[in-house]
Design a protein around this motif. Structure first.
Motif, PDB file in Angstrom:
ATOM      1  N   ILE A 561     -26.263 -14.997 -59.081  1.00  0.00           N
ATOM      2  CA  ILE A 561     -25.114 -15.856 -58.839  1.00  0.00           C
ATOM      3  C   ILE A 561     -24.293 -15.899 -60.118  1.00  0.00           C
ATOM      4  N   PHE A 562     -22.985 -15.806 -59.993  1.00  0.00           N
ATOM      5  CA  PHE A 562     -22.158 -16.017 -61.180  1.00  0.00           C
ATOM      6  C   PHE A 562     -20.895 -16.770 -60.797  1.00  0.00           C
ATOM      7  N   ALA A 563     -20.457 -17.590 -61.726  1.00  0.00           N
ATOM      8  CA  ALA A 563     -19.233 -18.364 -61.560  1.00  0.00           C
ATOM      9  C   ALA A 563     -18.165 -17.782 -62.466  1.00  0.00           C
ATOM     10  N   GLY A 564     -17.068 -17.336 -61.865  1.00  0.00           N
ATOM     11  CA  GLY A 564     -15.910 -16.899 -62.628  1.00  0.00           C
ATOM     12  C   GLY A 564     -14.992 -18.085 -62.815  1.00  0.00           C
ATOM     13  N   THR A 565     -14.927 -18.592 -64.042  1.00  0.00           N
ATOM     14  CA  THR A 565     -14.195 -19.836 -64.262  1.00  0.00           C
ATOM     15  C   THR A 565     -13.783 -19.983 -65.713  1.00  0.00           C
ATOM     16  N   PRO A 566     -12.571 -20.513 -65.996  1.00  0.00           N
ATOM     17  CA  PRO A 566     -11.510 -20.891 -65.074  1.00  0.00           C
ATOM     18  C   PRO A 566     -10.829 -19.651 -64.502  1.00  0.00           C
ATOM     19  N   SER A 567     -10.048 -19.829 -63.438  1.00  0.00           N
ATOM     20  CA  SER A 567      -9.434 -18.686 -62.770  1.00  0.00           C
ATOM     21  C   SER A 567      -7.955 -18.931 -62.521  1.00  0.00           C
ATOM     22  N   ILE A 588     -13.926  -9.682 -52.084  1.00  0.00           N
ATOM     23  CA  ILE A 588     -13.878  -9.191 -50.710  1.00  0.00           C
ATOM     24  C   ILE A 588     -14.441  -7.782 -50.598  1.00  0.00           C
ATOM     25  N   GLU A 589     -14.173  -6.946 -51.588  1.00  0.00           N
ATOM     26  CA  GLU A 589     -14.380  -5.506 -51.442  1.00  0.00           C
ATOM     27  C   GLU A 589     -15.714  -4.989 -51.952  1.00  0.00           C
ATOM     28  N   LEU A 590     -16.387  -5.712 -52.835  1.00  0.00           N
ATOM     29  CA  LEU A 590     -17.604  -5.172 -53.442  1.00  0.00           C
ATOM     30  C   LEU A 590     -18.803  -5.387 -52.518  1.00  0.00           C
ATOM     31  N   PRO A 591     -19.467  -4.317 -52.066  1.00  0.00           N
ATOM     32  CA  PRO A 591     -20.631  -4.481 -51.186  1.00  0.00           C
ATOM     33  C   PRO A 591     -21.751  -5.253 -51.884  1.00  0.00           C
ATOM     34  N   GLY A 592     -22.527  -5.962 -51.094  1.00  0.00           N
ATOM     35  CA  GLY A 592     -23.679  -6.674 -51.642  1.00  0.00           C
ATOM     36  C   GLY A 592     -23.318  -7.947 -52.372  1.00  0.00           C
ATOM     37  N   LEU A 593     -22.071  -8.404 -52.238  1.00  0.00           N
ATOM     38  CA  LEU A 593     -21.614  -9.586 -52.966  1.00  0.00           C
ATOM     39  C   LEU A 593     -20.915 -10.536 -52.012  1.00  0.00           C
ATOM     40  N   ARG A 594     -21.411 -11.758 -51.919  1.00  0.00           N
ATOM     41  CA  ARG A 594     -20.724 -12.815 -51.188  1.00  0.00           C
ATOM     42  C   ARG A 594     -19.812 -13.548 -52.164  1.00  0.00           C
ATOM     43  N   SER A 595     -18.627 -13.927 -51.703  1.00  0.00           N
ATOM     44  CA  SER A 595     -17.734 -14.647 -52.604  1.00  0.00           C
ATOM     45  C   SER A 595     -17.208 -15.900 -51.925  1.00  0.00           C
ATOM     46  N   TYR A 596     -17.115 -16.958 -52.727  1.00  0.00           N
ATOM     47  CA  TYR A 596     -16.564 -18.225 -52.265  1.00  0.00           C
ATOM     48  C   TYR A 596     -15.569 -18.720 -53.303  1.00  0.00           C
ATOM     49  N   GLU A 597     -14.456 -19.279 -52.810  1.00  0.00           N
ATOM     50  CA  GLU A 597     -13.492 -19.931 -53.698  1.00  0.00           C
ATOM     51  C   GLU A 597     -13.305 -21.352 -53.191  1.00  0.00           C
ATOM     52  N   ARG A 618     -35.489 -11.333 -50.211  1.00  0.00           N
ATOM     53  CA  ARG A 618     -35.571 -10.102 -51.001  1.00  0.00           C
ATOM     54  C   ARG A 618     -35.236  -8.860 -50.182  1.00  0.00           C
ATOM     55  N   GLU A 619     -35.177  -8.965 -48.880  1.00  0.00           N
ATOM     56  CA  GLU A 619     -34.859  -7.819 -48.045  1.00  0.00           C
ATOM     57  C   GLU A 619     -33.363  -7.663 -47.825  1.00  0.00           C
ATOM     58  N   SER A 620     -32.697  -8.735 -47.411  1.00  0.00           N
ATOM     59  CA  SER A 620     -31.286  -8.610 -47.039  1.00  0.00           C
ATOM     60  C   SER A 620     -30.380  -9.592 -47.759  1.00  0.00           C
ATOM     61  N   GLY A 621     -30.913 -10.359 -48.710  1.00  0.00           N
ATOM     62  CA  GLY A 621     -30.085 -11.294 -49.454  1.00  0.00           C
ATOM     63  C   GLY A 621     -29.062 -10.577 -50.327  1.00  0.00           C
ATOM     64  N   GLU A 622     -27.985 -11.292 -50.667  1.00  0.00           N
ATOM     65  CA  GLU A 622     -26.909 -10.722 -51.464  1.00  0.00           C
ATOM     66  C   GLU A 622     -26.652 -11.584 -52.688  1.00  0.00           C
ATOM     67  N   SER A 623     -25.929 -11.021 -53.641  1.00  0.00           N
ATOM     68  CA  SER A 623     -25.481 -11.794 -54.788  1.00  0.00           C
ATOM     69  C   SER A 623     -24.296 -12.653 -54.385  1.00  0.00           C
ATOM     70  N   THR A 624     -23.973 -13.651 -55.226  1.00  0.00           N
ATOM     71  CA  THR A 624     -22.926 -14.605 -54.898  1.00  0.00           C
ATOM     72  C   THR A 624     -21.969 -14.780 -56.073  1.00  0.00           C
ATOM     73  N   TYR A 625     -20.678 -14.772 -55.754  1.00  0.00           N
ATOM     74  CA  TYR A 625     -19.606 -14.960 -56.730  1.00  0.00           C
ATOM     75  C   TYR A 625     -18.854 -16.236 -56.363  1.00  0.00           C
ATOM     76  N   LEU A 626     -18.828 -17.193 -57.290  1.00  0.00           N
ATOM     77  CA  LEU A 626     -18.082 -18.434 -57.115  1.00  0.00           C
ATOM     78  C   LEU A 626     -16.852 -18.386 -58.018  1.00  0.00           C
ATOM     79  N   ARG A 627     -15.666 -18.396 -57.427  1.00  0.00           N
ATOM     80  CA  ARG A 627     -14.438 -18.419 -58.224  1.00  0.00           C
ATOM     81  C   ARG A 627     -13.997 -19.874 -58.353  1.00  0.00           C
ATOM     82  N   LEU A 628     -14.145 -20.429 -59.548  1.00  0.00           N
ATOM     83  CA  LEU A 628     -13.950 -21.851 -59.778  1.00  0.00           C
ATOM     84  C   LEU A 628     -12.727 -22.103 -60.646  1.00  0.00           C
ATOM     85  N   SER A 629     -12.440 -23.384 -60.858  1.00  0.00           N
ATOM     86  CA  SER A 629     -11.233 -23.761 -61.589  1.00  0.00           C
ATOM     87  C   SER A 629     -11.474 -25.033 -62.379  1.00  0.00           C
TER      88      SER A 629
END
Length: 815
Positions: A561-567, A588-597, A618-629
């Motif tokens: 999981i990673f938080a991109g902040t500030p944005s 949106i475009e990177l496979p294997g990555l869920r993103s939330y803003e 561990r079988e089908s889970g994905e990484s997560t990107y949080l775009r924060l402010s």
């Protein structure tokens, strides 16, 4: 010990003291027989892929026979002698066919796979954790990233062992090509202070002096060794083979060694390819000066043996490699690098040729190699005969490396991660601030909190990790003394306390290192046997600086999981250099990555907890990107949808991609539904969209506001539905959450999208139902200013949103 003393020590010829006990003759003989078989099988699989297997596309398949040849002795010595169970190793990308041959001889790969190199669902061009049909510790291919991955994985090993004691990993080895040392991320990792104590890290450099297009100019090996030594690494080398060292010991031999040491790479590569009769005078009259010492040293060497003598390097001397690997793998308090000098294309017709990188042997050449290596034609694809001494050695290696594998269940299940935490929230709060407060509460979660580890590239305080660090401490292998204690005992804003129990890892300012470490921590269950929840923070615009490592990590199927902040330009005073605009598209475009803003603290909480549950899968889970402010948002704006949907349903919709935060049918029932417009907003733009909707309501326009918490999830569902609708996939009709957000009677209404990012990010929404779209966003570099000034300048303020909505309705009516 200084670099100079290490490299000048009289007893150090291959990098270890002379006199190490030699291997038994039979064992050495078996290793060399296996080496020949590995060389043959790797060359044959490449030959088959390029010259035998049907090629309907007519595109060159490739496979790097020359790069494989320089690697075979090193990899044979590693897999069939030096490595132990628990060792994790990355293999240089162009040596993948060598890895395939070794896995075949070890029994981890069926014979039919050897003819599938670079074919569909066959053996991958470069080692892949997720796509190869045998165990791969580290994916490689994007040069430089597979090289540093074991070093960061070793840090994860130290963290897991310190916190949980029981780990499945042991030592971490990178086998890399010398041209990879041109990659900048290599040196970002080498100088990273957090990696300095990694005494279980070994890098082995295949020093064949060639890159893709050329012989590397000059003599760079000494420079590279110096860089490593000055960064605290132990530097060893396997430079000259025993035959050449024996000549060095003769009268005049030191003159020959000095001449070879002084040769530039291009010069050496040219000389080893000369016939003996031409080579002898070139050596004796080295650079135009007659040298009686060299003449004396090589007098008894026949002409036909002279080129082979000059090319007798330590990276192809099995005994020397066994000795130096033993030294390199012994426990140490610093990482180790071994430079193994090799010949690119060793034993092949184009050995040492400047253009041999992509060369493929012809039919007559592959046949000549088979005869040279003593391989019977009828057994070209075979393993060693069952019961032979070579087969026994292969079986022993298999048992040593892979016997009785331990299967571990992840230490935390998704069910143990709570759905709601209810962390303390303010009426006015930013998602970044709320993120930091939430983390401090998560530390107290039973079984979960102790497995959270945060990482930051020197921005932990400015991304609101201060409370977490005060509560959990900074990770270090030993407790560090404190030099900043206040005499009056007054409380400090930040307690920076490095200690073994710490749960934060601070890196230098390198986003590449951040994503490299997060990626390896996210694979800790597979690599070390201990599940972790790695959570990183990074300034959102600088996600792009670590993009290669981010792609590498998600390609390797990490769970992080990673938080991109500030944005965005919402970081108004900072100006364009610190204002991100295109990062939403990455989500949106990177496979294997869920993103939330998220816009609200509650949305951020749900998204972060869902990201942690993804780490448990561990079988089908994905990484997560949080775009924060850092923008403070009125949290009471969430009250209406929370009352309308209820907590559980609103959470479901947030994680599915969004919800209607303003519904004109309920919030403006007097407006005309024939003049419906959808305002779709993300993150900090939601308040602006709500204000714009209010303007439109006053004019009788039925404006709805869709808070799109995850454009990535909405797009993914739409693509899945399209595939189902086209008959590409079977089964029941996939759920498409946008059908809930936009009911059937509104699906042709104009759409206005708005986000603090590039406008094209959401421009595709109209394609779902065939509705016209006006896409608002930031399509130029940012600048300094107030929020109001910048929102107005880039036309994402309420006024411009409402103008866009009016214009969209006018276009619909042909006005």
């Amino acid at each position: 010990m200084s670099y100079a003393s290490q490299m000048d020590e009289p007893v150090d010829i291959t990098g270890v003291a002379v006199g190490a006990p030699p291997l038994e003759d039979e064992h050495l003989s078996n290793l060399e027989a296996i080496q020949r078989r590995v060389l043959w099988l790797s060359a044959l699989s490449i030959h088959h892929a390029n010259n035998v297997r049907p090629n309907p596309d007519g595109i060159k398949v490739g496979g790097h026979q020359a790069s494989c040849a320089s690697a075979v002795t090193i990899m044979t010595a590693l897999y069939f002698h030096a490595l132990q169970r628990g060792d994790r190793i990355s293999i240089k990308p162009h040596a993948s066919p060598v890895l395939h041959a070794i896995q075949y001889l070890l029994g981890n790969l069926d014979r039919e796979y050897l003819t599938t190199l670079r074919g569909y669902k066959g053996l991958q061009a470069y080692p892949s954790r997720t796509k190869d049909p045998f165990p791969v510790d580290f994916s490689t291919g994007s040069v430089g990233h597979g090289a540093v991955a074991p070093a960061f994985a070793a840090l994860g090993h130290s963290y897991a062992r310190t916190h949980f004691e029981d780990v499945t990993s042991r030592r971490f080895i990178s086998f890399i090509g010398d041209a990879e040392l041109d990659e900048g991320n290599i040196w970002e990792a080498v100088i990273e202070e957090a990696l300095a104590p990694a005494g279980n890290v070994l890098w082995i450099v295949d020093l064949n002096r060639q890159s893709l297009d050329r012989v590397i100019p000059g003599i760079r090996a000494g420079e590279m060794k110096g860089h490593f030594a000055e960064s605290g690494w132990r530097v060893l080398e396997a430079k000259y083979g025993r035959s050449l060292r024996e000549v060095f010991a003769r009268p005049g031999g030191p003159s020959l060694r000095r001449a070879i040491d002084a040769m530039e790479n291009e010069e050496y590569q040219t000389l080893i390819r000369l016939p003996g009769k031409k080579l002898r005078p070139r050596l004796i009259n080295f650079r135009g000066v007659h040298n009686p010492g060299i003449e004396s040293a090589i007098r008894d060497v026949p002409d036909d043996e002279l080129p082979g003598l000059l090319a007798n390097l330590g990276g192809h001397d099995m005994q020397d490699l066994i000795d130096i690997f033993k030294e390199g793998l012994r426990p140490s308090d610093q990482p180790t690098v071994i430079f193994c000098y090799t010949i690119k294309g060793w034993n092949m017709p184009f050995y040492g040729d400047a253009l041999n990188h992509s060369a493929i042997m012809k039919d007559d050449q592959i046949e000549e190699l088979r005869e040279q290596l003593g391989i019977e034609e009828e057994s070209s694809w075979e393993r060693f005969p069952e019961g032979s001494s070579e087969d026994q050695l292969c079986q022993e290696a298999r048992e040593r490396l892979f016997g009785d594998p331990e299967e571990r269940t992840p230490a935390v299940s998704a069910e143990q991660v709570p759905v709601h935490v209810g962390h303390s929230r303010l009426k006015q709060a930013s998602t970044q601030e709320s993120f930091g407060r939430l983390l401090t509460q998560l530390a107290d979660l039973e079984n979960v909190g102790k497995r959270i580890v945060t990482v930051s590239p020197d921005v932990s305080i400015s991304t609101n990790l201060g409370g977490w660090i005060n509560k959990t401490g900074v990770f270090a292998l030993s407790e560090a003394p404190s030099y900043d204690e206040d005499d009056d005992g007054a409380p400090k804003l930040l307690r920076w306390e490095p200690k073994p129990a710490g749960q934060h890892i601070e890196l230098g300012i390198s986003e590449m290192n951040l994503f490299s470490l997060l990626g390896m921590l996210g694979l800790s269950h597979e690599l070390n046997g201990q599940l972790l929840f790695p959570i990183g923070t990074v300034y959102d615009p600088f996600v792009l600086r670590g993009m290669d490592a981010l792609v590498y990590s998600v390609y390797s199927d990490t769970k992080m999981i990673f938080a991109g902040t500030p944005s965005g330009i919402t970081l108004a005073p900072e100006g364009g250099a610190h204002q991100s605009t295109i990062t939403p598209s990455i989500g949106i475009e990177l496979p294997g990555l869920r993103s939330y803003e998220p816009c609200f603290a509650q949305e951020m909480e749900w998204a972060l907890l869902e990201g942690m549950r993804q780490c448990c899968d561990r079988e089908s889970g994905e990484s997560t990107y949080l775009r924060l402010s850092t923008r403070t948002i009125d949290q009471t704006l969430l009250s209406a949808p929370l009352d309308r949907f209820g907590q559980d349903e609103l959470r479901r919709q947030v994680l599915a991609g969004g919800y209607r935060i303003v519904d004109s049918r309920l919030d403006a029932p007097d407006t005309d539904p024939r003049d419906t417009v959808q305002i779709v907003a993300t993150g900090v733009m939601v308040p602006e969209a709500i204000e714009a909707a209010a303007i439109l309501h006053r004019e009788g326009i039925a404006a709805n506001v869709l808070n799109l918490t995850s454009a990535q999830q909405i797009f993914k569902q739409w693509r899945e539905w399209q595939r189902w609708d086209a008959g590409v996939i079977d089964g029941p009709e996939p759920d498409m959450h946008l059908n809930t957000l936009i009911p059937g009677d509104e699906r042709h209404a104009p759409i206005v999208t708005v986000l603090d990012g590039a406008s094209h990010t959401l421009a595709w929404l109209g394609s779902v139902y065939g509705a016209p779209v006006t896409a608002l966003g930031v399509d130029a570099f940012g600048q300094s200013g107030t929020l109001g000034e910048l929102y107005h300048h880039y036309e994402i303020d309420p006024e411009h949103i409402s103008i866009a909505a009016f214009a969209a309705l006018d276009r619909r009516d042909g006005v």
